[in-house]
Design a protein around this motif. Sequence first.
Motif, PDB file in Angstrom:
ATOM      1  N   GLU A   1      -4.409   5.575 -15.052  1.00 33.91           N
ATOM      2  CA  GLU A   1      -5.039   4.871 -16.466  1.00 33.91           C
ATOM      3  C   GLU A   1      -4.790   5.506 -17.448  1.00 33.91           C
ATOM      4  N   SER A   2      -4.429   5.258 -18.584  1.00 36.24           N
ATOM      5  CA  SER A   2      -4.321   6.143 -19.986  1.00 36.24           C
ATOM      6  C   SER A   2      -4.731   5.218 -21.070  1.00 36.24           C
ATOM      7  N   ASP A   3      -4.491   5.892 -22.315  1.00 34.31           N
ATOM      8  CA  ASP A   3      -4.626   5.125 -23.480  1.00 34.31           C
ATOM      9  C   ASP A   3      -3.511   4.139 -23.645  1.00 34.31           C
ATOM     10  N   TYR A   4      -2.140   4.324 -22.980  1.00 31.98           N
ATOM     11  CA  TYR A   4      -1.069   3.845 -23.342  1.00 31.98           C
ATOM     12  C   TYR A   4      -0.596   2.727 -22.245  1.00 31.98           C
ATOM     13  N   PHE A   5      -1.094   3.000 -20.936  1.00 26.05           N
ATOM     14  CA  PHE A   5      -0.699   2.100 -19.941  1.00 26.05           C
ATOM     15  C   PHE A   5      -1.700   2.412 -18.652  1.00 26.05           C
ATOM     16  N   ASP A   6      -1.400   1.360 -17.984  1.00 26.33           N
ATOM     17  CA  ASP A   6      -2.335   1.174 -16.781  1.00 26.33           C
ATOM     18  C   ASP A   6      -1.454   0.931 -15.551  1.00 26.33           C
ATOM     19  N   ILE A   7      -1.365   1.728 -14.458  1.00 27.23           N
ATOM     20  CA  ILE A   7      -0.544   1.329 -13.352  1.00 27.23           C
ATOM     21  C   ILE A   7      -1.751   0.986 -12.135  1.00 27.23           C
ATOM     22  N   ASP A   8      -1.572  -0.024 -11.487  1.00 27.55           N
ATOM     23  CA  ASP A   8      -2.297  -0.200 -10.360  1.00 27.55           C
ATOM     24  C   ASP A   8      -1.386  -0.901  -9.221  1.00 27.55           C
ATOM     25  N   ASP A   9      -0.761  -0.209  -8.462  1.00 26.76           N
ATOM     26  CA  ASP A   9       0.093  -0.618  -7.492  1.00 26.76           C
ATOM     27  C   ASP A   9       0.012  -0.089  -6.035  1.00 26.76           C
ATOM     28  N   SER A  10       0.840  -0.686  -4.967  1.00 25.22           N
ATOM     29  CA  SER A  10       0.665   0.127  -3.702  1.00 25.22           C
ATOM     30  C   SER A  10       2.070  -0.002  -3.193  1.00 25.22           C
ATOM     31  N   VAL A  11       2.235   1.183  -2.453  1.00 25.89           N
ATOM     32  CA  VAL A  11       3.589   1.478  -1.940  1.00 25.89           C
ATOM     33  C   VAL A  11       3.529   1.472  -0.376  1.00 25.89           C
ATOM     34  N   GLU A  12       4.213   0.677   0.242  1.00 28.36           N
ATOM     35  CA  GLU A  12       4.451   0.647   1.735  1.00 28.36           C
ATOM     36  C   GLU A  12       5.446   1.514   2.362  1.00 28.36           C
ATOM     37  N   PHE A  13       5.116   2.389   3.047  1.00 26.27           N
ATOM     38  CA  PHE A  13       6.320   3.338   3.977  1.00 26.27           C
ATOM     39  C   PHE A  13       6.416   2.792   5.265  1.00 26.27           C
ATOM     40  N   SER A  14       7.486   2.662   6.007  1.00 23.77           N
ATOM     41  CA  SER A  14       7.401   2.112   7.449  1.00 23.77           C
ATOM     42  C   SER A  14       8.661   2.845   7.990  1.00 23.77           C
ATOM     43  N   VAL A  15       8.255   3.230   9.144  1.00 25.87           N
ATOM     44  CA  VAL A  15       9.430   4.338   9.944  1.00 25.87           C
ATOM     45  C   VAL A  15       9.316   3.562  11.452  1.00 25.87           C
ATOM     46  N   GLU A  16      10.550   3.249  11.851  1.00 28.87           N
ATOM     47  CA  GLU A  16      10.504   2.926  13.385  1.00 28.87           C
ATOM     48  C   GLU A  16      11.402   3.745  14.381  1.00 28.87           C
ATOM     49  N   PHE A  17      10.896   4.321  15.179  1.00 25.78           N
ATOM     50  CA  PHE A  17      11.534   5.104  16.144  1.00 25.78           C
ATOM     51  C   PHE A  17      11.810   4.304  17.714  1.00 25.78           C
ATOM     52  N   ASP A  18      12.909   4.371  18.470  1.00 27.46           N
ATOM     53  CA  ASP A  18      13.071   4.089  19.605  1.00 27.46           C
ATOM     54  C   ASP A  18      11.993   4.724  20.546  1.00 27.46           C
ATOM     55  N   SER A  19      11.725   5.895  20.418  1.00 32.33           N
ATOM     56  CA  SER A  19      10.617   6.602  21.270  1.00 32.33           C
ATOM     57  C   SER A  19      10.030   7.816  20.603  1.00 32.33           C
ATOM     58  N   VAL A  20       8.901   8.210  21.002  1.00 34.48           N
ATOM     59  CA  VAL A  20       8.488   9.292  20.526  1.00 34.48           C
ATOM     60  C   VAL A  20       7.742  10.286  21.642  1.00 34.48           C
TER      61      VAL A  20
END
Length: 111
Positions: free
Chosen positions: A34-53
């Motif tokens: 939040e600022s005097d010039y703009f507001d950002i309210d967002d979400s980011v999703e990261f997804s990682v997939e491995f055959d095995s860990v």
Amino acid sequence: ILLPTNKFSLQNSFHVGNSLDPFRLNVITSIILESDYFDIDDSVEFSVEFDSVSIIATISAIFDSKSFMEFSLENVFSLTCWFAAITQESVMGYDHALSFPELAIQFSNSI
């Protein structure tokens, strides 16, 4: 799998995932600016997939013999109780009663 390597150490291994049911890690984070010039309210999703860990860890622990012999079976899954049973003194030339001499994490994917 627990494998004793000497009288103080266990080599542990843990494996999750396979090609039919891979290991998935999803992280969702929210970004709010939040600022005097703009507001950002967002979400980011990261997804990682491995055959095995696979996780391999060697744990060295020296337990107080009295605490260990009086260890209650109802507390076998309580990490707090296990840590309380570790001696706080230097024993047989070992400065630390708890150490992790080996820790490895392996991620794999088939192409």
